[in-house]
Design an enzyme around this catalytic site. Structure first.
Site, PDB file in Angstrom:
ATOM      1  N   LEU A   1     -42.907  -2.130 -16.470  1.00  0.00           N
ATOM      2  CA  LEU A   1     -43.040  -2.012 -17.926  1.00  0.00           C
ATOM      3  C   LEU A   1     -42.480  -0.681 -18.409  1.00  0.00           C
ATOM      4  O   LEU A   1     -42.560   0.332 -17.709  1.00  0.00           O
ATOM      5  CB  LEU A   1     -44.516  -2.138 -18.301  1.00  0.00           C
ATOM      6  CG  LEU A   1     -45.100  -3.522 -17.979  1.00  0.00           C
ATOM      7  CD1 LEU A   1     -46.621  -3.477 -17.918  1.00  0.00           C
ATOM      8  CD2 LEU A   1     -44.630  -4.560 -18.999  1.00  0.00           C
TER       9      LEU A   1
ATOM     10  N   HIS B   1     -53.610  -4.020  -7.395  1.00  0.00           N
ATOM     11  CA  HIS B   1     -52.540  -3.795  -6.421  1.00  0.00           C
ATOM     12  C   HIS B   1     -53.099  -4.032  -5.025  1.00  0.00           C
ATOM     13  O   HIS B   1     -54.174  -3.525  -4.695  1.00  0.00           O
ATOM     14  CB  HIS B   1     -52.011  -2.362  -6.563  1.00  0.00           C
ATOM     15  CG  HIS B   1     -50.848  -2.101  -5.667  1.00  0.00           C
ATOM     16  ND1 HIS B   1     -49.601  -2.614  -5.907  1.00  0.00           N
ATOM     17  CD2 HIS B   1     -50.752  -1.411  -4.504  1.00  0.00           C
ATOM     18  CE1 HIS B   1     -48.783  -2.244  -4.942  1.00  0.00           C
ATOM     19  NE2 HIS B   1     -49.453  -1.511  -4.075  1.00  0.00           N
TER      20      HIS B   1
ATOM     21  N   GLU C   1     -46.348   5.688 -14.072  1.00  0.00           N
ATOM     22  CA  GLU C   1     -45.863   5.671 -12.686  1.00  0.00           C
ATOM     23  C   GLU C   1     -46.159   4.331 -12.031  1.00  0.00           C
ATOM     24  O   GLU C   1     -47.239   3.781 -12.240  1.00  0.00           O
ATOM     25  CB  GLU C   1     -46.591   6.731 -11.857  1.00  0.00           C
ATOM     26  CG  GLU C   1     -46.222   8.144 -12.173  1.00  0.00           C
ATOM     27  CD  GLU C   1     -47.269   9.090 -11.610  1.00  0.00           C
ATOM     28  OE1 GLU C   1     -47.606   8.951 -10.417  1.00  0.00           O
ATOM     29  OE2 GLU C   1     -47.776   9.919 -12.365  1.00  0.00           O
ATOM     30  N   LEU C   2     -45.256   3.866 -11.197  1.00  0.00           N
ATOM     31  CA  LEU C   2     -45.447   2.570 -10.541  1.00  0.00           C
ATOM     32  C   LEU C   2     -46.711   2.604  -9.673  1.00  0.00           C
ATOM     33  O   LEU C   2     -46.804   3.399  -8.731  1.00  0.00           O
ATOM     34  CB  LEU C   2     -44.223   2.246  -9.674  1.00  0.00           C
ATOM     35  CG  LEU C   2     -44.297   0.922  -8.909  1.00  0.00           C
ATOM     36  CD1 LEU C   2     -44.285  -0.258  -9.862  1.00  0.00           C
ATOM     37  CD2 LEU C   2     -43.185   0.823  -7.896  1.00  0.00           C
ATOM     38  N   ASP C   3     -47.667   1.741 -10.004  1.00  0.00           N
ATOM     39  CA  ASP C   3     -48.941   1.644  -9.279  1.00  0.00           C
ATOM     40  C   ASP C   3     -49.631   3.001  -9.173  1.00  0.00           C
ATOM     41  O   ASP C   3     -50.341   3.287  -8.202  1.00  0.00           O
ATOM     42  CB  ASP C   3     -48.736   1.031  -7.879  1.00  0.00           C
ATOM     43  CG  ASP C   3     -48.086  -0.340  -7.955  1.00  0.00           C
ATOM     44  OD1 ASP C   3     -48.472  -1.119  -8.843  1.00  0.00           O
ATOM     45  OD2 ASP C   3     -47.192  -0.629  -7.146  1.00  0.00           O
TER      46      ASP C   3
ATOM     47  N   GLU D   1     -59.781  -9.102  -3.716  1.00  0.00           N
ATOM     48  CA  GLU D   1     -59.184  -8.963  -5.055  1.00  0.00           C
ATOM     49  C   GLU D   1     -59.960  -9.799  -6.069  1.00  0.00           C
ATOM     50  O   GLU D   1     -60.242  -9.359  -7.186  1.00  0.00           O
ATOM     51  CB  GLU D   1     -57.712  -9.418  -5.053  1.00  0.00           C
ATOM     52  CG  GLU D   1     -56.781  -8.541  -4.248  1.00  0.00           C
ATOM     53  CD  GLU D   1     -55.326  -8.957  -4.379  1.00  0.00           C
ATOM     54  OE1 GLU D   1     -54.910  -9.373  -5.472  1.00  0.00           O
ATOM     55  OE2 GLU D   1     -54.591  -8.863  -3.386  1.00  0.00           O
TER      56      GLU D   1
HETATM   57  C1  GRF Z   1     -51.933 -10.210  -5.861  1.00  0.00           C
HETATM   58  O1  GRF Z   1     -51.866  -9.916  -4.500  1.00  0.00           O
HETATM   59  C2  GRF Z   1     -52.022  -8.940  -6.671  1.00  0.00           C
HETATM   60  O2  GRF Z   1     -52.716  -7.914  -6.014  1.00  0.00           O
HETATM   61  C3  GRF Z   1     -50.584  -8.545  -6.843  1.00  0.00           C
HETATM   62  O3  GRF Z   1     -49.910  -9.760  -7.017  1.00  0.00           O
HETATM   63  C4  GRF Z   1     -50.635 -10.816  -6.381  1.00  0.00           C
HETATM   64  C5  GRF Z   1     -50.871 -11.863  -7.422  1.00  0.00           C
HETATM   65  O4  GRF Z   1     -51.482 -13.015  -6.902  1.00  0.00           O
HETATM   66  N1  GRF Z   1     -50.422  -7.623  -7.941  1.00  0.00           N
HETATM   67  P1  GRF Z   1     -52.041 -14.123  -7.891  1.00  0.00           P
HETATM   68  O5  GRF Z   1     -50.882 -14.605  -8.743  1.00  0.00           O
HETATM   69  O6  GRF Z   1     -53.112 -13.501  -8.718  1.00  0.00           O
HETATM   70  O7  GRF Z   1     -52.554 -15.207  -6.995  1.00  0.00           O
END
Ligand code: GRF
Length: 218
Positions: A96, A112, A146-148, A177
Protein backbone atom coordinates in the site's frame (compact mmCIF):
# COMPACT_ATOMS: atom_id res chain seq x y z
CA UNK A 1 -26.38 3.37 10.58
CA UNK A 2 -26.40 1.35 13.83
CA UNK A 3 -23.98 1.99 16.70
CA UNK A 4 -22.20 -1.33 16.16
CA UNK A 5 -18.50 -1.04 15.32
CA UNK A 6 -17.74 -1.60 11.67
CA UNK A 7 -14.93 -3.49 9.97
CA UNK A 8 -13.78 -3.43 6.37
CA UNK A 9 -11.75 -6.46 5.24
CA UNK A 10 -9.28 -6.43 2.33
CA UNK A 11 -8.18 -9.77 0.90
CA UNK A 12 -6.63 -11.37 -2.17
CA UNK A 13 -7.09 -15.11 -1.71
CA UNK A 14 -8.84 -17.95 0.06
CA UNK A 15 -10.02 -15.84 3.01
CA UNK A 16 -9.62 -18.20 5.95
CA UNK A 17 -8.61 -15.35 8.27
CA UNK A 18 -11.61 -13.35 7.12
CA UNK A 19 -13.74 -16.42 7.85
CA UNK A 20 -12.36 -16.62 11.40
CA UNK A 21 -13.29 -12.96 11.93
CA UNK A 22 -16.74 -13.57 10.49
CA UNK A 23 -17.26 -16.49 12.85
CA UNK A 24 -16.21 -14.35 15.81
CA UNK A 25 -18.53 -11.54 14.78
CA UNK A 26 -21.41 -14.01 14.43
CA UNK A 27 -20.87 -15.39 17.92
CA UNK A 28 -20.52 -11.89 19.37
CA UNK A 29 -16.90 -12.24 20.44
CA UNK A 30 -15.53 -9.66 17.98
CA UNK A 31 -17.34 -6.55 19.18
CA UNK A 32 -18.29 -5.46 15.68
CA UNK A 33 -19.68 -6.37 12.28
CA UNK A 34 -17.91 -6.93 9.00
CA UNK A 35 -19.57 -4.33 6.80
CA UNK A 36 -17.57 -4.67 3.62
CA UNK A 37 -15.13 -7.11 2.01
CA UNK A 38 -12.93 -5.87 -0.82
CA UNK A 39 -10.80 -8.09 -3.04
CA UNK A 40 -8.23 -7.09 -5.62
CA UNK A 41 -8.40 -10.42 -7.46
CA UNK A 42 -11.55 -11.65 -9.24
CA UNK A 43 -11.01 -15.28 -8.18
CA UNK A 44 -10.43 -14.63 -4.49
CA UNK A 45 -12.15 -17.38 -2.49
CA UNK A 46 -12.83 -14.88 0.29
CA UNK A 47 -15.18 -12.94 -2.00
CA UNK A 48 -17.43 -15.97 -2.39
CA UNK A 49 -17.44 -16.60 1.36
CA UNK A 50 -18.53 -12.99 1.90
CA UNK A 51 -21.23 -13.14 -0.76
CA UNK A 52 -22.60 -16.38 0.64
CA UNK A 53 -22.69 -14.72 4.08
CA UNK A 54 -24.68 -11.77 2.69
CA UNK A 55 -21.88 -9.25 3.27
CA UNK A 56 -21.40 -6.36 0.89
CA UNK A 57 -18.45 -6.97 -1.41
CA UNK A 58 -16.41 -5.00 -3.91
CA UNK A 59 -13.89 -6.16 -6.47
CA UNK A 60 -11.20 -3.61 -7.27
CA UNK A 61 -8.92 -5.34 -9.72
CA UNK A 62 -5.45 -3.78 -9.46
CA UNK A 63 -4.64 -4.93 -12.98
CA UNK A 64 -7.06 -2.34 -14.31
CA UNK A 65 -5.06 0.53 -12.83
CA UNK A 66 -2.10 2.26 -14.40
CA UNK A 67 -0.51 3.15 -11.07
CA UNK A 68 -0.43 2.03 -7.46
CA UNK A 69 -1.59 5.53 -6.45
CA UNK A 70 -4.71 5.37 -8.63
CA UNK A 71 -5.58 1.90 -7.29
CA UNK A 72 -5.10 3.00 -3.70
CA UNK A 73 -7.25 6.09 -4.23
CA UNK A 74 -10.19 3.99 -5.44
CA UNK A 75 -9.56 1.47 -2.69
CA UNK A 76 -9.64 4.19 -0.02
CA UNK A 77 -12.78 5.79 -1.46
CA UNK A 78 -14.57 2.43 -1.48
CA UNK A 79 -13.49 1.70 2.09
CA UNK A 80 -14.80 5.10 3.23
CA UNK A 81 -18.29 4.20 1.97
CA UNK A 82 -18.46 1.74 4.88
CA UNK A 83 -17.19 4.24 7.51
CA UNK A 84 -15.15 1.53 9.20
CA UNK A 85 -13.72 1.74 12.71
CA UNK A 86 -11.02 -0.67 11.57
CA UNK A 87 -9.61 -1.79 8.22
CA UNK A 88 -8.31 -5.35 8.34
CA UNK A 89 -5.84 -6.80 5.86
CA UNK A 90 -6.48 -10.54 5.65
CA UNK A 91 -4.08 -11.95 3.10
CA UNK A 92 -4.14 -8.78 1.03
CA UNK A 93 -1.19 -9.21 -1.32
CA UNK A 94 -0.58 -5.61 -2.34
CA UNK A 95 1.90 -3.12 -1.01
CA UNK A 96 0.00 0.00 0.00
CA UNK A 97 1.13 3.55 -0.68
CA UNK A 98 2.26 5.84 2.10
CA UNK A 99 -0.79 8.07 1.46
CA UNK A 100 -3.15 5.14 1.94
CA UNK A 101 -1.45 4.00 5.13
CA UNK A 102 -1.45 7.56 6.52
CA UNK A 103 -5.15 7.95 5.79
CA UNK A 104 -6.03 4.91 7.90
CA UNK A 105 -3.32 5.40 10.50
CA UNK A 106 -3.95 3.53 13.77
CA UNK A 107 -7.02 1.81 12.31
CA UNK A 108 -5.31 -0.49 9.82
CA UNK A 109 -4.25 -3.98 10.93
CA UNK A 110 -2.49 -6.89 9.25
CA UNK A 111 -1.62 -10.46 10.15
CA UNK A 112 1.75 -11.80 9.14
CA UNK A 113 2.78 -15.47 9.32
CA UNK A 114 6.04 -15.07 11.24
CA UNK A 115 7.37 -13.98 14.60
CA UNK A 116 7.99 -10.36 13.60
CA UNK A 117 10.45 -8.70 13.44
CA UNK A 118 11.80 -11.96 12.00
CA UNK A 119 10.93 -12.60 8.36
CA UNK A 120 8.96 -9.70 7.00
CA UNK A 121 7.90 -10.31 3.39
CA UNK A 122 7.25 -13.63 1.66
CA UNK A 123 8.19 -17.32 2.18
CA UNK A 124 8.28 -16.93 5.94
CA UNK A 125 7.89 -20.63 6.75
CA UNK A 126 10.65 -21.82 4.45
CA UNK A 127 12.96 -19.14 5.82
CA UNK A 128 12.28 -20.26 9.41
CA UNK A 129 13.01 -23.89 8.39
CA UNK A 130 16.18 -22.94 6.51
CA UNK A 131 17.45 -21.15 9.61
CA UNK A 132 16.65 -24.17 11.79
CA UNK A 133 14.48 -22.06 14.08
CA UNK A 134 12.82 -23.97 16.90
CA UNK A 135 9.64 -21.88 16.77
CA UNK A 136 7.53 -20.09 14.21
CA UNK A 137 4.31 -18.17 14.59
CA UNK A 138 2.14 -15.28 13.55
CA UNK A 139 1.88 -11.62 14.46
CA UNK A 140 -1.02 -9.17 14.27
CA UNK A 141 0.28 -5.64 13.86
CA UNK A 142 -0.85 -2.16 13.02
CA UNK A 143 0.31 -1.11 9.59
CA UNK A 144 2.74 1.73 9.02
CA UNK A 145 4.84 2.70 6.01
CA UNK A 146 7.33 -0.19 6.39
CA UNK A 147 6.60 -3.63 4.96
CA UNK A 148 5.30 -5.76 7.86
CA UNK A 149 6.96 -3.19 10.12
CA UNK A 150 4.16 -1.53 12.12
CA UNK A 151 3.72 -2.00 15.87
CA UNK A 152 2.94 -5.61 16.81
CA UNK A 153 -0.23 -6.12 18.86
CA UNK A 154 -0.41 -9.86 19.48
CA UNK A 155 1.93 -12.73 18.65
CA UNK A 156 1.45 -16.50 18.85
CA UNK A 157 4.27 -19.04 18.81
CA UNK A 158 4.14 -22.64 17.61
CA UNK A 159 6.89 -25.27 17.74
CA UNK A 160 8.70 -26.36 14.60
CA UNK A 161 8.89 -30.16 14.36
CA UNK A 162 11.84 -32.07 12.91
CA UNK A 163 9.79 -33.43 10.00
CA UNK A 164 8.08 -30.14 9.10
CA UNK A 165 8.08 -28.72 5.61
CA UNK A 166 6.76 -25.28 4.66
CA UNK A 167 3.27 -26.71 4.14
CA UNK A 168 2.91 -28.51 7.47
CA UNK A 169 4.36 -25.53 9.30
CA UNK A 170 2.03 -23.11 7.49
CA UNK A 171 -0.95 -25.22 8.53
CA UNK A 172 0.12 -25.15 12.20
CA UNK A 173 0.68 -21.39 12.08
CA UNK A 174 -2.65 -20.80 10.34
CA UNK A 175 -4.49 -22.41 13.25
CA UNK A 176 -3.14 -19.79 15.63
CA UNK A 177 -3.72 -17.01 13.10
CA UNK A 178 -7.40 -17.84 13.30
CA UNK A 179 -7.29 -17.35 17.05
CA UNK A 180 -5.18 -14.23 17.41
CA UNK A 181 -6.71 -12.10 14.65
CA UNK A 182 -10.22 -12.03 16.14
CA UNK A 183 -8.70 -11.41 19.57
CA UNK A 184 -6.60 -8.44 18.41
CA UNK A 185 -9.50 -6.99 16.41
CA UNK A 186 -11.74 -7.22 19.47
CA UNK A 187 -9.11 -5.37 21.53
CA UNK A 188 -9.07 -2.55 18.98
CA UNK A 189 -12.86 -2.30 18.72
CA UNK A 190 -13.36 -2.29 22.47
CA UNK A 191 -10.86 0.55 22.89
CA UNK A 192 -8.26 -1.49 24.79
CA UNK A 193 -5.46 -0.38 22.46
CA UNK A 194 -4.11 3.15 22.35
CA UNK A 195 -1.07 5.03 21.13
CA UNK A 196 0.67 7.40 23.53
CA UNK A 197 3.78 9.21 22.32
CA UNK A 198 3.89 6.76 19.42
CA UNK A 199 4.01 3.77 21.75
CA UNK A 200 1.29 1.16 21.80
CA UNK A 201 -0.55 0.40 25.04
CA UNK A 202 -3.07 -2.26 25.90
CA UNK A 203 -5.21 -0.96 28.73
CA UNK A 204 -2.57 0.89 30.72
CA UNK A 205 0.36 -1.40 29.93
CA UNK A 206 2.95 -0.83 27.22
CA UNK A 207 2.73 -3.58 24.59
CA UNK A 208 6.08 -5.41 24.18
CA UNK A 209 7.94 -4.70 20.92
CA UNK A 210 7.00 -8.14 19.61
CA UNK A 211 3.36 -7.75 20.70
CA UNK A 212 1.48 -9.31 23.59
CA UNK A 213 2.21 -13.02 23.78
CA UNK A 214 -0.79 -15.21 22.99
CA UNK A 215 -1.22 -17.82 25.66
CA UNK A 216 -4.10 -19.70 24.10
CA UNK A 217 -7.75 -19.64 25.03
CA UNK A 218 -8.29 -18.44 28.56
C1 GRF B 1 -2.14 -15.87 5.96
O1 GRF B 1 -1.10 -16.77 6.18
C2 GRF B 1 -1.77 -14.50 6.48
O2 GRF B 1 -0.95 -14.54 7.61
C3 GRF B 1 -1.02 -13.89 5.33
O3 GRF B 1 -1.70 -14.35 4.19
C4 GRF B 1 -2.35 -15.59 4.47
C5 GRF B 1 -3.79 -15.41 4.12
O4 GRF B 1 -4.53 -16.59 4.25
N1 GRF B 1 -0.96 -12.45 5.44
P1 GRF B 1 -6.12 -16.54 4.17
O5 GRF B 1 -6.49 -15.95 2.83
O6 GRF B 1 -6.61 -15.70 5.30
O7 GRF B 1 -6.55 -17.97 4.28
Amino acid sequence: MSDAKRIAVLLSGRGSNFESLLKASRNDSLGGDISLVIANRPGAGGLKIAQDAGIETALIDHQRYASREAFDRDLAATIETASPDLVVLAGFMRILTFEFVARFENRLMNIHPSLLPRYPGLNTHQRALDNRDTHAGATVHYVNGELDGGPPVLQARVPIHANDDAETLAARVLQVEHQIYPEAVSWHLSGKLSFRNNLLYKDDNPVPLTGCLWEGDR
